[in-house]
Design a protein around this motif. Structure first.
Motif, mmCIF file in Angstrom:
data_model
loop_
_atom_site.group_PDB
_atom_site.id
_atom_site.type_symbol
_atom_site.label_atom_id
_atom_site.label_comp_id
_atom_site.label_asym_id
_atom_site.label_seq_id
_atom_site.Cartn_x
_atom_site.Cartn_y
_atom_site.Cartn_z
ATOM 1 N N ALA A 100 18.615 47.921 56.377
ATOM 2 C CA ALA A 100 19.792 47.784 55.520
ATOM 3 C C ALA A 100 20.247 46.328 55.436
ATOM 4 N N GLN A 101 20.319 45.646 56.604
ATOM 5 C CA GLN A 101 20.765 44.251 56.554
ATOM 6 C C GLN A 101 19.720 43.371 55.872
ATOM 7 N N ALA A 102 18.443 43.683 56.064
ATOM 8 C CA ALA A 102 17.399 42.894 55.412
ATOM 9 C C ALA A 102 17.470 43.049 53.893
ATOM 10 N N GLU A 103 17.724 44.282 53.438
ATOM 11 C CA GLU A 103 17.832 44.509 52.001
ATOM 12 C C GLU A 103 19.048 43.783 51.418
ATOM 13 N N VAL A 104 20.142 43.725 52.180
ATOM 14 C CA VAL A 104 21.333 43.018 51.707
ATOM 15 C C VAL A 104 21.032 41.536 51.534
ATOM 16 N N THR A 105 20.315 40.946 52.501
ATOM 17 C CA THR A 105 19.996 39.521 52.378
ATOM 18 C C THR A 105 19.046 39.266 51.209
ATOM 19 N N VAL A 106 18.086 40.157 51.006
ATOM 20 C CA VAL A 106 17.170 39.989 49.870
ATOM 21 C C VAL A 106 17.930 40.128 48.556
ATOM 22 N N ALA A 107 18.867 41.098 48.481
ATOM 23 C CA ALA A 107 19.663 41.273 47.268
ATOM 24 C C ALA A 107 20.541 40.047 47.010
#
Length: 417
Positions: free
Chosen positions: A103-110
């Motif tokens: 979840a945190q990785a996806e937030v940073t990519v977004a």
């Protein structure tokens, strides 16, 4: 009568060693290096040069040296293990932790994608006068076409396209130096580490702390694995690590040189110019001080930066989801999904500069989550075998990890307060 060739010579002619085909093996690091010349870097570098001259040249040099080490470790992990960093984490984390980490990785990519789309939209506003929402849609269409090249023609074709855009970025951001009166002795003096009050501390923290991009670290381990494959052959691995070192240093020398060129351009041509704390204001100042052509070239470079960065970010997001959740989503589907938030932000009329600052804060939060496991796994013999980081490399990578994480915490605190 000619002598018969030895078997070893025949084998060498059929399967040349990596050192003998160096140029063909370069490329993955140049894709990852796009993260270091994205629109967020443009805003920080131009602002630093316009406001403080050559004072912070040393910051960019230091940040680039840190980036070389981090990207090399990511590539080393992929070459030695045949696994990407997200895959290794996905295999070792329990399900709840794995979902939270994803979840945190996806937030940073977004957040990364948001910044790149905004940067591309700003470029189209500078070049064509298009409204930001319309520019965002065009950036989405063009970046989707780039990802289609990856899907249809493979990684090598995608690498060539991204390297071509990197050349355009370099010309766009460094071309203004040809008509700028750079004080080279002053630029050399900027290599001496020093600061001048709290504002320069904030800028330095932002330039160093936000240099290492999480998505570039996640992606690089997969890029080298997919390009070179993986075989349990220590001699081959050592040769590929050597080639990868050349690849990383070469790519980040180019990216670092572009960043320094932007700062020198602003220091020489935009000292005290109003509005340089925004990309649009900096572009207007370049046109007013250097002429229409340098302003247009800068806009083209910014557009190339946004397109290349958002395409690479989408590629990284797919690698993160595949490695952590073992779910593969087509790149084009991800492109559409991550484009929507950026278009919403642009349609709502949110100040683009404020949005870029916010994305940098989000990226700062994600930095420790990628650096800590990278340094940990590349230093473990259970993971890397004989290729585990030695004492010197382990100490240097730990120091970089602590420094970048601390600077990102400082950046967040200073932005909030």
């Amino acid at each position: 009568m000619t002598a018969q060739p030895l078997a070893a010579d025949i084998q060498a002619s059929v399967t040349p060693r990596p050192e003998r085909q160096l140029l063909r093996l370069l490329g993955p690091a140049f894709v990852a290096a796009i993260a270091y010349v994205d629109p967020g870097n443009v805003a920080a570098n131009l602002s630093a040069g316009a406001k403080y001259g050559y004072l912070l040249v040393w910051v960019l040099v230091l940040a680039n040296a840190m980036a070389v080490l981090v990207q090399y470790l990511s590539a080393k992990l992929g070459l030695v293990t045949g696994r990407t960093l997200p895959e290794i984490l996905g295999d070792r984390l329990p399900r709840p932790a794995r979902l939270l980490y994803w979840a945190q990785a996806e937030v940073t990519v977004a957040a990364t994608d948001l910044a790149e789309v905004i940067g591309g939209a700003i470029a189209l506003e500078i070049l064509l006068g298009l409204p930001l929402p319309v520019g965002g849609v065009l950036v989405g269409v063009l970046s989707t076409a780039m990802l289609e090249i990856h899907s249809r023609r493979g990684q090598r074709a995608f690498e060539r396209l991204v390297i071509g855009l990197l050349v355009v970025i370099a010309i766009g951001f460094a071309g203004g130096l040809l008509v700028s009166p750079v004080n080279w002795s002053g630029a050399a003096g900027g290599l001496i580490p020093r600061l001048d009050g709290a504002p320069t501390v904030l800028l330095a923290a932002g330039m160093i702390g936000a240099t290492v991009m999480p998505h570039a670290v996640y992606l690089h381990s997969g890029l080298v694995r997919d390009r070179h494959g993986h075989r349990d052959d220590p001699r081959r691995t050592r040769r590929l690590l050597k080639v990868t070192g050349y690849d990383v240093v070469g790519a980040l020398v180019v990216a670092g040189g572009v960043n320094v060129a932007m700062l020198l351009l602003a220091a020489a041509a935009l000292p005290g110019a109003p509005g340089v704390d925004t990309i649009q204001g900096a572009a207007r100042a370049i046109t007013a001080n250097l002429g229409v052509v340098p302003g247009l070239v800068f806009g083209v470079g910014l557009l190339a930066s946004g397109l290349a960065s958002t395409s690479v970010g989408s590629h990284a997001g797919a690698a993160v989801m595949d490695g952590l959740l073992h779910v593969r989503v087509p790149l084009l589907v991800r492109r559409v999904a991550t484009l929507v938030p950026a278009l919403i932000v642009l349609a709502l009329g949110v100040d683009p500069t404020w949005a870029l600052v916010l994305t940098q804060v989000v990226l700062s939060v994600g930095i420790p989550f990628v650096l800590v496991p990278l340094v940990w796994y590349t230093s473990r013999r259970r993971v890397m075998g004989d290729f585990a980081n030695g004492p010197a490399l382990r100490a240097a990578s730990t120091a970089v990890c602590v420094a970048v994480a601390a600077l990102n915490v400082l950046l967040i605190l200073m932005v909030v307060t």
